[in-house]
Design a protein around this motif. Structure first.
Motif, short mmCIF file in Angstrom:
data_model
loop_
_atom_site.label_atom_id
_atom_site.label_comp_id
_atom_site.label_asym_id
_atom_site.label_seq_id
_atom_site.Cartn_x
_atom_site.Cartn_y
_atom_site.Cartn_z
N LYS A 219 -65.83 15.61 90.27
CA LYS A 219 -64.71 16.57 90.54
C LYS A 219 -65.49 18.15 90.62
O LYS A 219 -65.43 18.93 91.32
N ALA A 220 -66.48 18.42 89.67
CA ALA A 220 -67.17 19.67 89.72
C ALA A 220 -68.03 19.67 90.79
O ALA A 220 -68.08 21.00 91.47
N ALA A 221 -68.57 18.58 91.23
CA ALA A 221 -69.57 18.81 92.64
C ALA A 221 -68.71 18.97 93.80
O ALA A 221 -69.11 20.01 94.68
N HIS A 222 -67.43 18.51 93.92
CA HIS A 222 -66.58 18.63 95.13
C HIS A 222 -66.18 20.34 94.93
O HIS A 222 -65.98 21.05 95.83
N MET B 202 -68.83 19.09 98.30
CA MET B 202 -69.25 18.00 98.65
C MET B 202 -68.13 16.86 98.78
O MET B 202 -67.08 16.79 97.96
N GLY B 203 -68.16 16.04 99.92
CA GLY B 203 -67.16 14.93 100.28
C GLY B 203 -67.38 13.67 99.76
O GLY B 203 -68.50 13.52 98.77
N SER B 204 -66.42 12.71 99.63
CA SER B 204 -66.48 11.23 99.09
C SER B 204 -67.92 10.76 99.48
O SER B 204 -68.32 9.88 98.70
N GLY B 205 -68.08 10.67 100.75
CA GLY B 205 -69.06 9.93 101.47
C GLY B 205 -70.51 10.41 100.77
O GLY B 205 -71.32 9.45 100.53
N GLU B 206 -70.52 11.64 100.90
CA GLU B 206 -71.97 12.29 100.23
C GLU B 206 -72.06 11.76 98.84
O GLU B 206 -73.13 11.28 98.50
N ALA C 121 -59.74 10.65 95.60
CA ALA C 121 -58.60 10.52 94.70
C ALA C 121 -58.87 11.68 93.74
O ALA C 121 -58.12 12.69 93.29
N VAL C 122 -59.96 11.48 92.97
CA VAL C 122 -60.25 12.26 92.06
C VAL C 122 -60.54 13.75 92.41
O VAL C 122 -60.41 14.79 91.76
N MET C 123 -61.22 13.85 93.74
CA MET C 123 -61.54 15.29 94.12
C MET C 123 -60.25 15.92 94.57
O MET C 123 -60.30 17.06 94.45
N HIS C 124 -59.31 15.27 95.09
CA HIS C 124 -58.21 15.90 95.56
C HIS C 124 -57.07 15.93 95.08
O HIS C 124 -55.56 16.41 95.48
N VAL D 207 -57.40 9.26 88.56
CA VAL D 207 -58.13 8.33 87.50
C VAL D 207 -56.74 6.93 87.37
O VAL D 207 -56.97 5.96 87.37
N THR D 208 -55.50 7.59 87.15
CA THR D 208 -54.58 6.75 86.90
C THR D 208 -54.43 5.72 88.27
O THR D 208 -54.22 4.57 88.02
#
Length: 290
Positions: A33-36, A41-45, A94-97, A104-105
């Protein structure tokens, strides 16, 4: 009698592995989450860099120890790795957005999907007790987090839920690979190779971000905690009771909630604390019934 004690010891070790995995997964989610948020950064990266770290560490260790990478179960590895990477990518998204706890749930609905898939695909008989305990754990998650989606979050929620389904399928396959005699390190290594390819493909479509001295520590944190979490989880499903381990996986939600309190100053009320108690109780109760 000795056989029963040996089995109980294995189950206890499996539970301990999953508790350790839950801690590492929580740290990984915080780093993701912090990196995003900080670097976009996106999920693919993030999946790609997470897998690069894992492949390098596991591959290097295996080579140094003279282990063989060849396997007679390549098709099973590929199937597990694809489903595992899909689940992971959806979980990262999901964690990023979504709020960390909500993302997490959704990821940890995998325990419910695992039970359903085991019954439908493997034809395993699941007792009503086990079903009730798993549903109790999920009810605790809902009570703890009270997920509610504001406008524009429905898509991310759907992605997270699908990730739970894919992860449940992958966890089922981890157990089957273990029964075939595949070591945990090889299961994770093949996941890393497939994940690198899939992550790179997605990142190429969505766009890459340049590495920097500022972003590197976050990527290293994602990679290191992910490797430790993945190995611990693989060991847990390999030696533990499948549904006991699945119930204990909910501890990642508990740890994530506590991390939110300490790192983000989030406050929780009596309903959330009750949810924590129910989640922990579900893990304990699942181990009482043989």
């Amino acid at each position: 009698m000795n056989r029963t004690r040996s089995q109980e010891t294995r189950e206890l070790i499996g539970s301990a592995w999953m508790i350790a995995a839950a801690l590492f997964f929580t740290l990984m989610n915080l780093a993701i989450k912090a990196a995003h948020q900080k670097f976009g950064m996106g999920s693919g990266e993030l999946v790609f860099w997470r897998m690069v770290f894992a492949a390098a560490v596991l591959g290097g260790m295996a080579k140094a120890q003279g282990k063989t990478f060849a396997t007679p179960h390549l098709k099973s590895h590929l199937s597990r790795s694809v489903s595992g990477t899909v689940g992971m990518t959806c979980g990262f998204y999901a964690v990023m957005h979504l709020p960390l706890a909500t993302g997490v749930t959704l990821a940890y609905t995998s325990s419910i999907f695992l039970a359903v898939l085991s019954a439908l695909v493997l034809r395993e008989k699941i007792s009503r007790y086990t079903q009730a305990v798993l549903l109790l754990g999920f009810a605790g998650v809902v009570l703890l987090l009270k997920p509610s989606f504001s406008a524009g979050q429905e898509g991310a929620a759907a992605v997270g839920l699908f990730g739970g389904l894919a992860a449940g399928w992958a966890y089922m396959q981890v157990r089957e690979l273990s029964l075939l005699g595949e070591p945990a390190w090889r299961v994770v290594f093949y996941l890393s190779l497939v994940g690198m390819a899939m992550g790179a493909a997605l990142a190429t479509l969505t766009g890459w971000h340049s590495l920097s001295l500022q972003s590197l520590p976050y990527l290293l944190a994602v990679g290191a905690t992910a490797v430790l979490a993945q190995l611990a989880m693989t060991h847990a499903y390999a030696v533990g009771r499948k549904f006991t381990v699945a119930a204990l996986a909910y501890l990642t939600v508990v740890f994530s909630t506590l991390a939110g309190i300490f790192f983000f100053g989030e406050q929780i009320g009596w309903q959330e604390w009750l949810g924590i108690g129910i989640i922990i109780a579900s893990g304990i109760l699942s181990g009482l019934k043989k």
